[in-house]
Motif scaffolding. Structure first.
Motif, PDB file in Angstrom:
ATOM      1  N   GLU A 211       7.195 -46.197  17.453  1.00 41.99           N
ATOM      2  CA  GLU A 211       7.934 -46.095  16.188  1.00 41.99           C
ATOM      3  C   GLU A 211       8.641 -47.399  15.842  1.00 41.99           C
ATOM      4  OE1 GLU A 211      10.350 -42.564  16.391  1.00 41.99           O
ATOM      5  OE2 GLU A 211       8.600 -41.231  16.273  1.00 41.99           O
ATOM      6  N   THR A 212       9.191 -48.039  16.882  1.00 38.66           N
ATOM      7  CA  THR A 212       9.837 -49.334  16.631  1.00 38.66           C
ATOM      8  C   THR A 212       8.807 -50.358  16.145  1.00 38.66           C
ATOM      9  OG1 THR A 212      11.401 -48.864  18.414  1.00 38.66           O
ATOM     10  CG2 THR A 212      11.281 -51.145  17.657  1.00 38.66           C
ATOM     11  N   ALA A 213       7.636 -50.348  16.797  1.00 40.92           N
ATOM     12  CA  ALA A 213       6.581 -51.289  16.423  1.00 40.92           C
ATOM     13  C   ALA A 213       6.088 -51.022  14.998  1.00 40.92           C
ATOM     14  CB  ALA A 213       5.422 -51.198  17.417  1.00 40.92           C
ATOM     15  N   ALA A 214       5.909 -49.746  14.668  1.00 41.79           N
ATOM     16  CA  ALA A 214       5.418 -49.402  13.328  1.00 41.79           C
ATOM     17  C   ALA A 214       6.404 -49.870  12.262  1.00 41.79           C
ATOM     18  CB  ALA A 214       5.190 -47.895  13.232  1.00 41.79           C
ATOM     19  N   ALA A 215       7.686 -49.675  12.514  1.00 40.55           N
ATOM     20  CA  ALA A 215       8.709 -50.099  11.548  1.00 40.55           C
ATOM     21  C   ALA A 215       8.736 -51.624  11.430  1.00 40.55           C
ATOM     22  CB  ALA A 215      10.077 -49.568  11.971  1.00 40.55           C
ATOM     23  N   ALA A 216       8.568 -52.314  12.579  1.00 38.20           N
ATOM     24  CA  ALA A 216       8.567 -53.782  12.563  1.00 38.20           C
ATOM     25  C   ALA A 216       7.365 -54.315  11.795  1.00 38.20           C
ATOM     26  CB  ALA A 216       8.556 -54.312  14.004  1.00 38.20           C
ATOM     27  N   LEU A 217       6.207 -53.691  12.001  1.00 37.11           N
ATOM     28  CA  LEU A 217       4.997 -54.122  11.286  1.00 37.11           C
ATOM     29  C   LEU A 217       5.156 -53.881   9.787  1.00 37.11           C
ATOM     30  CD1 LEU A 217       2.339 -52.753  13.804  1.00 37.11           C
ATOM     31  CD2 LEU A 217       2.741 -55.171  13.263  1.00 37.11           C
ATOM     32  N   ALA A 218       5.743 -52.747   9.437  1.00 38.84           N
ATOM     33  CA  ALA A 218       5.949 -52.431   8.018  1.00 38.84           C
ATOM     34  C   ALA A 218       6.867 -53.460   7.376  1.00 38.84           C
ATOM     35  CB  ALA A 218       6.535 -51.032   7.879  1.00 38.84           C
ATOM     36  N   ALA A 219       7.837 -53.946   8.166  1.00 36.41           N
ATOM     37  CA  ALA A 219       8.787 -54.928   7.640  1.00 36.41           C
ATOM     38  C   ALA A 219       8.242 -56.354   7.728  1.00 36.41           C
ATOM     39  CB  ALA A 219      10.105 -54.828   8.407  1.00 36.41           C
TER      40      ALA A 219
ATOM     41  N   LEU B 186      12.808 -56.242  17.238  1.00 39.37           N
ATOM     42  CA  LEU B 186      12.330 -55.300  18.257  1.00 39.37           C
ATOM     43  C   LEU B 186      13.431 -54.836  19.206  1.00 39.37           C
ATOM     44  CD1 LEU B 186       8.822 -56.892  19.039  1.00 39.37           C
ATOM     45  CD2 LEU B 186       9.323 -54.889  17.617  1.00 39.37           C
ATOM     46  N   SER B 187      14.597 -55.465  19.131  1.00 34.48           N
ATOM     47  CA  SER B 187      15.718 -55.010  19.972  1.00 34.48           C
ATOM     48  C   SER B 187      16.133 -53.593  19.595  1.00 34.48           C
ATOM     49  CB  SER B 187      16.907 -55.969  19.847  1.00 34.48           C
ATOM     50  OG  SER B 187      17.447 -55.886  18.536  1.00 34.48           O
ATOM     51  N   ALA B 188      15.668 -53.132  18.434  1.00 32.50           N
ATOM     52  CA  ALA B 188      15.936 -51.744  18.033  1.00 32.50           C
ATOM     53  C   ALA B 188      15.386 -50.758  19.065  1.00 32.50           C
ATOM     54  CB  ALA B 188      15.317 -51.468  16.661  1.00 32.50           C
ATOM     55  N   TYR B 189      14.331 -51.186  19.762  1.00 36.26           N
ATOM     56  CA  TYR B 189      13.728 -50.349  20.813  1.00 36.26           C
ATOM     57  C   TYR B 189      14.753 -50.054  21.911  1.00 36.26           C
ATOM     58  CZ  TYR B 189      10.571 -49.384  24.816  1.00 36.26           C
ATOM     59  OH  TYR B 189       9.943 -48.848  25.921  1.00 36.26           O
ATOM     60  N   LYS B 190      15.380 -51.111  22.396  1.00 33.29           N
ATOM     61  CA  LYS B 190      16.361 -50.935  23.467  1.00 33.29           C
ATOM     62  C   LYS B 190      17.552 -50.110  22.982  1.00 33.29           C
ATOM     63  CE  LYS B 190      18.980 -53.267  27.040  1.00 33.29           C
ATOM     64  NZ  LYS B 190      19.571 -54.510  27.528  1.00 33.29           N
ATOM     65  N   ALA B 191      17.977 -50.402  21.770  1.00 27.97           N
ATOM     66  CA  ALA B 191      19.116 -49.651  21.211  1.00 27.97           C
ATOM     67  C   ALA B 191      18.797 -48.164  21.205  1.00 27.97           C
ATOM     68  CB  ALA B 191      19.428 -50.155  19.804  1.00 27.97           C
ATOM     69  N   ARG B 192      17.556 -47.853  20.861  1.00 28.06           N
ATOM     70  CA  ARG B 192      17.173 -46.449  20.815  1.00 28.06           C
ATOM     71  C   ARG B 192      17.142 -45.819  22.216  1.00 28.06           C
ATOM     72  NH1 ARG B 192      12.097 -43.848  17.610  1.00 28.06           N
ATOM     73  NH2 ARG B 192      12.009 -42.018  18.952  1.00 28.06           N
ATOM     74  N   LEU B 193      16.639 -46.573  23.196  1.00 27.42           N
ATOM     75  CA  LEU B 193      16.571 -46.048  24.567  1.00 27.42           C
ATOM     76  C   LEU B 193      17.956 -45.870  25.176  1.00 27.42           C
ATOM     77  CD1 LEU B 193      13.585 -48.138  25.988  1.00 27.42           C
ATOM     78  CD2 LEU B 193      13.528 -45.790  25.122  1.00 27.42           C
TER      79      LEU B 193
END
Lengths: 431, 101
Positions: free
Chosen positions: A330-338, A346-353
């Motif tokens: 999901e993080t990757a999909a959002a990053a690709l969309a942006a 991609l640090s959003a991944y860690k924040a989510r975990l």
């Protein structure tokens, strides 16, 4: 800002078609992103290996109600914790009325193969039988993978290589896995019939038993046994701390065979046909020894990231593999969309975990150290427990011994009484 | 219950073996001066490492390797990638091929 290049073969490449990689690919495909999974096994599932128990919440999160179509084994409604001496055992055996589908025994090959099919139907591409040998890195940004002489580029790469993340270790993007942070597990799979499994475990309707045990089966070192009932087979395994085994161990194979001879354990698999024997490492490090989890153009998930918790009574790896795969996808999909695959994005991944596996691992950060350095757990306590039960249940015509005397007698056998008690308190706090 | 030897245990498991390309390489002679207490011998769940006392060499058979990675960590030479030592995954889909996992 690290942007997406139109020339790339795929928007995302996932290294490893196990539970983590496929969960990430599934989410990317659902989001309409082009994604390729590179799997080193002849097919997805060929290289996966598990003790055999999945907590299903993350499978539900991935698939919604379709999680029920997944090839799972038995719904676990009975939990057994066993303390063993060389020849005896004391069990705590609990049956729950409403297990609510929370946990199932599983065989990982059919589960992963099925998940790969779901990914392909959702639009992901999978190349099996291909081993990634290196990364394409341009200006410090991961931009694809190498397979021998062949190069495939993508806007970002998700690493789901498994517990030995060779590609990312060699690229210097993550720390080297250390033997202090792993255990090694072996598992036998014994085929019976469904009726015979029902009979041996006094159950029906595809309800199942999970047993974890500790004591003499690991020769006094940190580790334990596991036993899970499948539909028509039983998984029996042994897990030992890699580093202490290296220093003080015996033959791992002989020790596993000793476990099979244990009268309290072997009877569950006796007469079954051995249909598979395998091994896998288990991450036992804590939250402080995890690798870097993201960077410019990359994320890491599942076993490769070290997402695993062993509390002695529950062992969780596969649920975190799926959950971290979902978060990575999901993080990757959002990053690709942006159009931005930078580390910042991609640090959003860690924040989510940090709301999930990282918080969980932080809560038990002292558990592995305590268990690995408290040999009494694997020798003294099991012997005391079994001894107490033997004393209580021995009726041989001799003078009656009041329970308080039996208890006092047991406590007197505790060596280093105070330190043991204090250490137990410390340990329970770490779990 | 009858005890089983490792070859019998491994015969239950499926392997697609590339006979000619060992994915793990050690130096049998250099293993004489092992700094790791020959940990591979007791720590390998497939018992692929055997110390040949008569010839003072370590023998390793990649056929039957379960690819767990434990030797990569317990052997200091494999861990550091010393000369004559390397650890890779098998290529082209070969190696252990679990049917149940």
């Amino acid at each position: 800002m690290t942007t997406v290049d139109e020339e790339d073969a795929f928007e995302a490449i996932v290294i490893g078609g196990g539970l983590a990689g496929l969960s990430a690919a599934y989410r990317l495909a659902q989001a309409g992103r082009s994604v390729l999974v590179v799997e080193r096994g002849a097919s997805c599932g060929a290289k996966t290996f598990t003790g055999g128990r999945l907590y299903t919440y993350s499978l539900r999160e991935l698939l919604g109600e379709r999680w029920r179509e997944a090839p799972l084994q038995r719904e676990i409604d009975r939990e057994v914790i066993s303390m063993l001496t060389d020849t005896e055992a004391m069990n705590v055996d609990t049956t729950f009325a409403d297990p609510a589908g929370r946990s199932y025994s599983v065989l990982s090959t059919p589960l992963v193969a099925w998940l790969a099919e779901q990914c392909e139907q959702a639009g992901a591409e999978i190349i099996p039988g291909a081993t990634v040998t290196g990364l394409v890195i341009r200006d410090g940004v991961v931009r694809g993978v190498r397979m021998g002489d062949e190069e495939l580029t993508s806007a970002l790469v998700i690493d789901a290589e498994g517990i030995n993340p060779l590609v990312f270790e060699r690229a210097g993007l993550v720390r080297r896995l250390a033997r202090e942070d792993v255990a090694v597990g072996v598992k036998y799979l014994f085929k019976l019939t469904e009726e015979e499994v029902d009979r041996r475990f006094t159950t029906s309707d595809r309800r199942g038993t999970a047993m974890l045990g500790m004591g003499a089966v690991t020769k006094g070192l940190f580790g334990g046994l596991f036993l899970y009932t499948n539909i028509d087979s039983v998984s029996l395994g042994l897990v030992v701390d890699s580093d202490s085994w290296r220093e003080h161990g015996h033959s791992l194979v002989q020790t596993a065979e000793d476990l099979r001879q244990h009268p309290a354990v072997g009877r569950y698999v006796a007469g079954g046909e051995l249909v598979e024997y395998g091994a896998h490492l288990v991450y036992e490090g804590n939250v402080d020894t995890l690798p870097q989890l993201f960077g410019d153009g990359w994320l890491i998930a599942g076993d490769a990231a070290g997402f695993c918790i062993n509390r002695g009574f529950t062992i969780r790896g596969m649920d975190y593999a799926i959950a971290s795969g979902i978060a990575a996808g999901e993080t990757a999909a959002a990053a690709l969309a942006a159009g931005d695959v930078s580390a910042t994005r991609l640090s959003a991944y860690k924040a989510r975990l940090e709301g999930g596996v990282l918080a969980d691992m932080a809560k038990v950060r002292g558990a592995h150290h305590w268990m690995a350095h408290t040999p009494d757990l694997f020798s003294t306590y099991p012997a005391l427990a079994v001894g107490l039960m033997r004393d209580m249940f021995t009726v041989d015509g001799g003078p009656l011994v009041p329970v308080r005397s039996t208890l006092t007698g047991t406590v007197k056998k505790v060596p280093k009484k105070l330190s043991t008690a204090l250490n137990l308190v410390k340990g329970v706090r770490s779990l | 219950m009858r005890r089983m030897k490792i070859d019998e245990l491994l015969s239950a498991t499926t392997f697609e073996t590339d006979e000619h390309a060992p994915h793990i390489v050690i130096d049998p002679q250099a293993c004489r001066t092992c700094p790791s207490g020959r940990a591979c011998e007791i720590s390998c769940p497939a018992q692929r490492y055997r110390w040949d006392e008569a010839n003072e060499v370590m023998t390793f058979d990649h056929v039957g390797c379960l690819e767990c990675g434990n030797c990569r960590l317990v052997c200091d030479r494999l861990f550091t990638g010393a000369e004559g030592y390397s650890w890779d995954y098998p290529q082209n889909g070969s190696g252990v091929t679990y049917q149940f996992g």
